[in-house]
Design a protein around this motif. Structure first.
Motif, PDB file in Angstrom:
ATOM      1  N   LEU A 143       0.872  -1.023  -0.105  1.00  0.00           N
ATOM      2  CA  LEU A 143       0.066  -0.046   0.044  1.00  0.00           C
ATOM      3  C   LEU A 143       1.034   1.207   0.071  1.00  0.00           C
ATOM      4  O   LEU A 143       0.648   2.226  -0.524  1.00  0.00           O
ATOM      5  CB  LEU A 143      -0.937  -0.021   1.280  1.00  0.00           C
ATOM      6  N   ALA A 144       1.846   1.199   0.802  1.00  0.00           N
ATOM      7  CA  ALA A 144       2.766   2.441   0.801  1.00  0.00           C
ATOM      8  C   ALA A 144       3.300   2.509  -0.586  1.00  0.00           C
ATOM      9  O   ALA A 144       3.568   3.814  -1.048  1.00  0.00           O
ATOM     10  CB  ALA A 144       4.034   2.146   1.922  1.00  0.00           C
ATOM     11  N   THR A 145       3.821   1.462  -1.272  1.00  0.00           N
ATOM     12  CA  THR A 145       4.402   1.703  -2.528  1.00  0.00           C
ATOM     13  C   THR A 145       3.308   2.324  -3.738  1.00  0.00           C
ATOM     14  O   THR A 145       3.496   3.304  -4.383  1.00  0.00           O
ATOM     15  CB  THR A 145       4.747   0.426  -3.180  1.00  0.00           C
ATOM     16  N   GLY A 146       2.169   1.771  -3.552  1.00  0.00           N
ATOM     17  CA  GLY A 146       1.062   2.216  -4.382  1.00  0.00           C
ATOM     18  C   GLY A 146       0.717   3.806  -4.048  1.00  0.00           C
ATOM     19  O   GLY A 146       0.514   4.714  -5.221  1.00  0.00           O
ATOM     20  N   PHE A 166      -1.115   3.666 -13.511  1.00  0.00           N
ATOM     21  CA  PHE A 166       0.287   3.288 -12.857  1.00  0.00           C
ATOM     22  C   PHE A 166      -0.114   2.885 -11.192  1.00  0.00           C
ATOM     23  O   PHE A 166       0.608   1.650 -10.917  1.00  0.00           O
ATOM     24  CB  PHE A 166       1.198   4.421 -12.860  1.00  0.00           C
ATOM     25  N   THR A 167      -0.788   3.443 -10.735  1.00  0.00           N
ATOM     26  CA  THR A 167      -1.297   2.981  -9.312  1.00  0.00           C
ATOM     27  C   THR A 167      -1.899   1.929  -9.117  1.00  0.00           C
ATOM     28  O   THR A 167      -1.514   0.716  -8.367  1.00  0.00           O
ATOM     29  CB  THR A 167      -2.151   4.127  -8.487  1.00  0.00           C
ATOM     30  N   VAL A 168      -2.999   1.559  -9.954  1.00  0.00           N
ATOM     31  CA  VAL A 168      -3.751   0.302  -9.739  1.00  0.00           C
ATOM     32  C   VAL A 168      -2.783  -0.906 -10.396  1.00  0.00           C
ATOM     33  O   VAL A 168      -2.664  -2.076  -9.514  1.00  0.00           O
ATOM     34  CB  VAL A 168      -5.075   0.231 -10.744  1.00  0.00           C
ATOM     35  N   GLY A 169      -2.003  -0.741 -11.520  1.00  0.00           N
ATOM     36  CA  GLY A 169      -1.147  -1.766 -11.746  1.00  0.00           C
ATOM     37  C   GLY A 169      -0.010  -1.907 -10.881  1.00  0.00           C
ATOM     38  O   GLY A 169       0.307  -3.456 -10.488  1.00  0.00           O
ATOM     39  N   GLN A 170       0.521  -1.043 -10.155  1.00  0.00           N
ATOM     40  CA  GLN A 170       1.641  -1.328  -9.038  1.00  0.00           C
ATOM     41  C   GLN A 170       0.912  -2.017  -8.061  1.00  0.00           C
ATOM     42  O   GLN A 170       1.528  -2.882  -7.535  1.00  0.00           O
ATOM     43  CB  GLN A 170       2.201  -0.140  -8.551  1.00  0.00           C
TER      44      GLN A 170
END
Length: 468
Positions: A143-146, A166-170
């Motif tokens: 979650l922190a990375t996203g 980018f966020t959902v993919g990550q």
């Protein structure tokens, strides 16, 4: 056979570890193919080549981190903090570089930019999660990375669609690889822990069997060796007095006891031996009488379970052995009674009592051959028979307590008034315990009804005339 021997010779934990290691080694090739080759073909030159080299370095470093993390999971290394930090920093740098190149037009292909950003952070999470144990920490990392990707995209002024993509993919990539990596680390630890637990259980079983064998061997041989020594000395004294026939009789008895000891040791090794209470009561009376100790035996007329009889028989044997070895007793009494319990369940109470605590007349104060005082001068030790603080406080009473504890019984050994020593064993008559291999259950006939004598009291065994 030679091609598969390297696999078949390994244990199950080693096979699981080998499979897990090569799976993470394969992630190096997967990362190079998914990121490096995509960047090489989708990015303009020479940028594609540089991204290819950067992805190869990131993949190799991730493989090293994964290998060290697996060593940490198996307890062979410390947690690789520096490698984790280096790989995490490189992952963030690659992802940030990909977003910057996308924002300023160096990477026009959104798919290539997504592979670089999502792939670098995803495989970075994969390696770092191997060094974690708690699931919530893994979830926090994803979650922190996203959240970091989303904030960085917003800071660069990207469109809403790009930020969301980018966020959902990550997050999706991070969850999948974190689950794969975390489960693999947990499985590897669990397999090795189970193997260690099984090995420990086997060692405990061996140790328990050694204790059982040592206890049974002590109980079997203790009294027999004492009787052999006693009768051998008696035979010597009789031979010196010119009573050759009596000496021969005593040595014949020694021969019989020695052969019986051989048979009993073989039975102990097989694990099938069970002492007989009636036999031990009769044996205690005859052995003590032969040693010049006046002995009375009182036996209750009651039917006792086989396991209770066996446990009490060992108490009689050990008590008799201690009377012969530790002290200078003149009189000894053995009594067996069955008392009523609070809930219609009685208790079998066995009491072995002797007056050899303080030594009798002529026993002396030396530490000579204890228990042989009837046949030689100055041999009494003056120690209590089987006392916890005397010579008897060895492995014999400890073994008896173990036997009785298995039946919810108790054993008490203490000095009483009048210079006497008393051993009291109390066992519930209705005790239920798992059957041991080779020991049949059920209830035997009565303990032997009443031994010869009135009112259940065996007539006092008189000291042989030649031993006085």
């Amino acid at each position: 056979m030679k091609l598969t021997g390297w696999w078949s010779r390994r244990s199950n934990p080693e096979k699981v570890e080998l499979y897990t290691r090569w799976s993470f080694h394969a992630f190096v090739l997967i990362e190079v193919g998914a990121i490096g080759l995509r960047a090489l073909s989708g990015a303009p030159r020479p940028l594609g080549g540089w991204l290819m080299l950067l992805s190869c370095a990131h993949a190799v470093l991730g493989g090293v981190v994964s290998s060290r993390a697996l060593d940490w999971n198996t307890g062979r290394r410390e947690r690789p903090y520096r490698l984790i930090a280096a790989h995490g920093a490189l992952s963030v740098a690659v992802a940030a570089g990909g977003l910057l190149m996308r924002r300023f037009g160096a990477l026009e292909d959104v798919g290539t930019a997504g592979a670089v950003v999502v792939g670098a952070l995803g495989f970075g999470i994969c390696s770092v999660v191997l060094c974690m144990v708690k699931v919530r920490h893994m979830l926090y990392l994803v979650l922190a990375t996203g959240a970091g990707v989303a904030l960085f995209c917003l800071a660069l002024g990207m469109t809403r669609q790009e930020v969301l993509g980018f966020t959902v993919g990550q997050v999706i990539m991070g969850v999948l690889l974190a689950f794969t990596s975390g489960f693999s680390g947990w499985l590897l630890r669990a397999v090795w822990e189970l193997d260690a637990a099984r090995e420990l259980q086997a060692r405990l079983a061996v140790a328990e069997e050694r204790l059982r064998f040592g206890r049974d061997l002590h109980d079997v041989m203790g009294r027999n060796l004492s009787v052999i020594a006693l009768k051998s000395e008696l035979a010597v004294q009789l031979a010196r007095r010119g009573r050759a026939e009596a000496a021969v009789d005593q040595m014949a008895e020694v021969q019989r006891i020695a052969r019986e000891s051989q048979r009993e040791v073989r039975e102990v090794v097989r694990g099938y031996r069970e002492a007989d209470l009636h036999t031990e009561l009769e044996g205690a009376r005859s052995v003590l009488a032969a040693a010049g100790i006046a002995c009375t035996v009182e036996s209750a007329d009651a039917s006792l379970p086989a396991r209770v009889q066996s446990a009490l028989a060992w108490v009689v044997r050990e008590g008799t052995t201690n009377v012969l070895r530790h002290g200078d007793a003149r009189r000894c009494s053995v009594s067996l009674t069955v008392t009523a319990g609070a809930e219609e369940e009685g208790y079998a109470v066995l009491v072995v009592e002797n007056d050899g605590v303080d030594g009798g007349p002529g026993s002396g104060t030396g530490s000579g051959r204890s228990g042989m005082g009837r046949f030689g001068p100055g041999t009494g030790s003056g120690a209590g028979a089987g006392s916890a603080d005397g010579p008897g406080g060895g492995s014999g009473l400890a073994g008896l307590r173990e036997r009785l504890a298995a039946l919810d019984g108790t054993l008490e050994a203490r000095r009483v008034s009048g210079g006497r020593f008393r051993v009291t064993a109390r066992v519930p008559v209705g005790a239920r315990v798992p059957e041991e291999a080779g020991v049949p259950g059920g209830t035997r006939p009565a303990v032997g009804a009443r031994l010869p004598g009135e009112a259940g009291v065996v007539e006092e065994a008189r000291v042989p005339e030649e031993t006085r």
